[in-house]
Scaffold this motif. Structure first.
Motif, PDB file in Angstrom:
ATOM      1  N   SER A  28      -4.767   0.822   1.673  1.00 35.20           N
ATOM      2  CA  SER A  28      -3.757  -0.166   1.265  1.00 35.20           C
ATOM      3  C   SER A  28      -4.400  -1.471   0.817  1.00 35.20           C
ATOM      4  N   ALA A  31      -5.089  -0.881  -2.790  1.00 33.15           N
ATOM      5  CA  ALA A  31      -3.968  -0.459  -3.642  1.00 33.15           C
ATOM      6  C   ALA A  31      -3.215  -1.653  -4.216  1.00 33.15           C
ATOM      7  N   LYS A  32      -2.710  -1.454  -5.425  1.00 39.14           N
ATOM      8  CA  LYS A  32      -1.874  -2.525  -5.986  1.00 39.14           C
ATOM      9  C   LYS A  32      -0.441  -2.385  -5.476  1.00 39.14           C
ATOM     10  N   GLU A  33      -0.109  -1.207  -4.990  1.00 40.87           N
ATOM     11  CA  GLU A  33       1.193  -1.027  -4.344  1.00 40.87           C
ATOM     12  C   GLU A  33       1.098   0.046  -3.261  1.00 40.87           C
ATOM     13  N   THR A  34       1.657  -0.278  -2.121  1.00 38.92           N
ATOM     14  CA  THR A  34       1.684   0.670  -1.008  1.00 38.92           C
ATOM     15  C   THR A  34       3.139   0.923  -0.622  1.00 38.92           C
ATOM     16  N   VAL A  35       3.475   2.176  -0.453  1.00 40.74           N
ATOM     17  CA  VAL A  35       4.844   2.534  -0.042  1.00 40.74           C
ATOM     18  C   VAL A  35       4.760   3.344   1.250  1.00 40.74           C
ATOM     19  N   GLU A  36       5.579   2.968   2.200  1.00 39.46           N
ATOM     20  CA  GLU A  36       5.653   3.697   3.467  1.00 39.46           C
ATOM     21  C   GLU A  36       7.091   4.111   3.725  1.00 39.46           C
ATOM     22  N   VAL A  75       2.393   6.303  -0.124  1.00 39.96           N
ATOM     23  CA  VAL A  75       2.011   6.359  -1.537  1.00 39.96           C
ATOM     24  C   VAL A  75       1.152   5.134  -1.837  1.00 39.96           C
ATOM     25  N   GLU A  77      -0.751   3.220  -4.924  1.00 39.39           N
ATOM     26  CA  GLU A  77      -0.941   3.148  -6.370  1.00 39.39           C
ATOM     27  C   GLU A  77      -2.059   2.160  -6.654  1.00 39.39           C
ATOM     28  N   GLU A 139      -3.208   7.265  -8.254  1.00 39.81           N
ATOM     29  CA  GLU A 139      -2.174   7.333  -7.222  1.00 39.81           C
ATOM     30  C   GLU A 139      -2.508   8.417  -6.200  1.00 39.81           C
ATOM     31  N   GLY A 162      12.164   8.503  -0.589  1.00 42.01           N
ATOM     32  CA  GLY A 162      10.930   7.918  -1.096  1.00 42.01           C
ATOM     33  C   GLY A 162       9.863   8.937  -1.440  1.00 42.01           C
TER      34      GLY A 162
ATOM     35  N   ARG B  94       8.721   0.493   3.778  1.00 41.38           N
ATOM     36  CA  ARG B  94       8.005  -0.734   3.441  1.00 41.38           C
ATOM     37  C   ARG B  94       7.259  -0.513   2.126  1.00 41.38           C
ATOM     38  N   HIS B  96       4.743  -2.694  -0.576  1.00 34.70           N
ATOM     39  CA  HIS B  96       3.996  -3.952  -0.703  1.00 34.70           C
ATOM     40  C   HIS B  96       3.092  -3.937  -1.934  1.00 34.70           C
TER      41      HIS B  96
END
Lengths: 191, 147
Positions: A28, A31-36, A75, A77, A139, A162, B94, B96
């Motif tokens: 994370s 990463a430029k974007e983290t999804v949980e 995820v 990215e 990704e 998600g 979440r 970010h």
């Protein structure tokens, strides 16, 4: 301390390790974007029981979550390819895929730069868990579903909770899932 | 004696008041981290009352909303450290993106209801919402998340 005590102490870390215990901070941070997404048994059980069978969206979700214990999605990215390594992928895979898991789908696209691995934990004819690891150059997607689910339902899960849509996840719909030879995921820059 | 009684009552009530501070804590945390100020929404008290008591959109009740504008800075640093809820709060979703956008949905079960805290922080604005809803609606909300 007796032998049983030592044995128990030794077993505690093994028992405690789960998806949420894995250290995701390294990925994370890059990463430029983290999804949980984390759905526990309580929410799935209580919420699922009250979902309407008449509402089409709720009916699909109700059917999907009926026997699930946990849904866990991560995820990552990245800005550019090569920001995670095969070691990162392998450490995730080894964390989740233990003895008794079987690889049932191994899709390689774009010359092997995009890989999708689907693993099942089974007990007899019953699927007890599904682990999906999708490695693309920019990704990385990890989906861990604890509970009973039919392989064909994976396609229905894509796009919900998600969980990304993952083409090729269920090519065996209506047929038998055939294990394919394993191959490590290789980010673009490592090839 | 009256003062003592009042004091004791206040002391007894303090833990109960502290339980529901999560929304205000989140608001203060966002203000502190982003330098933004909460926007006053005209007639918000009335809107809240009508919404909670009469309309109950998607069965939600006890909702509140804080909107922030003109943030001096976006959220930076390690993901998800900006919103820490203790106790029985669980992060359900979440997202970010450092310095760009952070979204968090936390839930806490309270009997037949789930208390929900939802926060979105972007570069220049932020929104924090709290509400309580039945678990099937929480699940429906999460099930509609698409990528």
């Amino acid at each position: 301390m007796n032998k049983m005590g030592v044995w128990l102490l030794g077993a505690v870390p093994l028992l405690a390790v789960g998806p949420s215990d894995f250290d995701w901070s390294k990925l994370s941070a890059k990463a430029k974007e983290t999804v949980e997404v984390n759905l526990d048994q309580n929410l799935l059980r209580v919420g699922g029981a009250f979902l309407s069978s008449r509402d089409s969206d709720q009916a699909v979700a109700k059917e999907l979550v009926r026997d699930l214990k946990n849904v866990f999605v991560r995820v990552f990215e990245f800005e550019k390819a090569g920001e995670y390594t095969t070691q990162d992928v392998e450490s995730i895979r080894s964390q989740f895929v233990k003895t008794g898991w079987q690889k049932v789908v191994d899709v390689k696209e774009d010359g092997g730069r995009e890989t999708t691995g689907v693993y099942l934990q089974t007990a007899g004819d019953l699927i007890k868990g599904i682990f999906v690891l999708v490695a693309e150059p920019r990704e990385l997607t990890v989906v861990h579903i604890d509970g009973s689910i039919r392989p064909e339902q994976l396609q229905d899960l894509g796009g919900k909770f998600g969980i990304p849509r993952m083409p090729g996840l269920t090519p065996q719909r209506g047929g038998e899932a055939k294990p394919k030879p394993e191959g490590p995921a290789k980010p673009k820059d490592e090839e | 004696m009256r003062t003592l009684t009042f004091g004791l009552l206040l002391m007894a009530a303090t833990p109960l008041m502290a339980v529901d501070r999560y929304f205000e804590d989140a608001v203060e945390e966002i203000e502190a981290r982003t330098g933004g100020r909460r926007v006053k929404i005209p007639m918000w008290g009335l809107v809240r009352w009508v919404g909670s008591a009469a309309m109950r959109p998607v069965g939600a009740k006890d909702f509140d909303l804080a909107v922030f504008e003109d943030l001096e800075r976006g959220l930076v640093g390690r993901p998800f450290e900006w919103l820490k809820l203790g106790g029985d709060w669980k992060p359900v979703v979440r997202v970010h993106s450092p310095g760009r956008e952070s979204v968090a949905i936390y839930v806490r079960q309270e009997g037949d209801w789930y208390r929900v805290l939802m926060a979105t922080v972007e570069r220049r604005e932020a929104v924090v919402m709290k509400f309580a809803m039945k678990p099937e609606w929480v699940l429906t909300l999460v099930s509609t998340l698409r990528r």
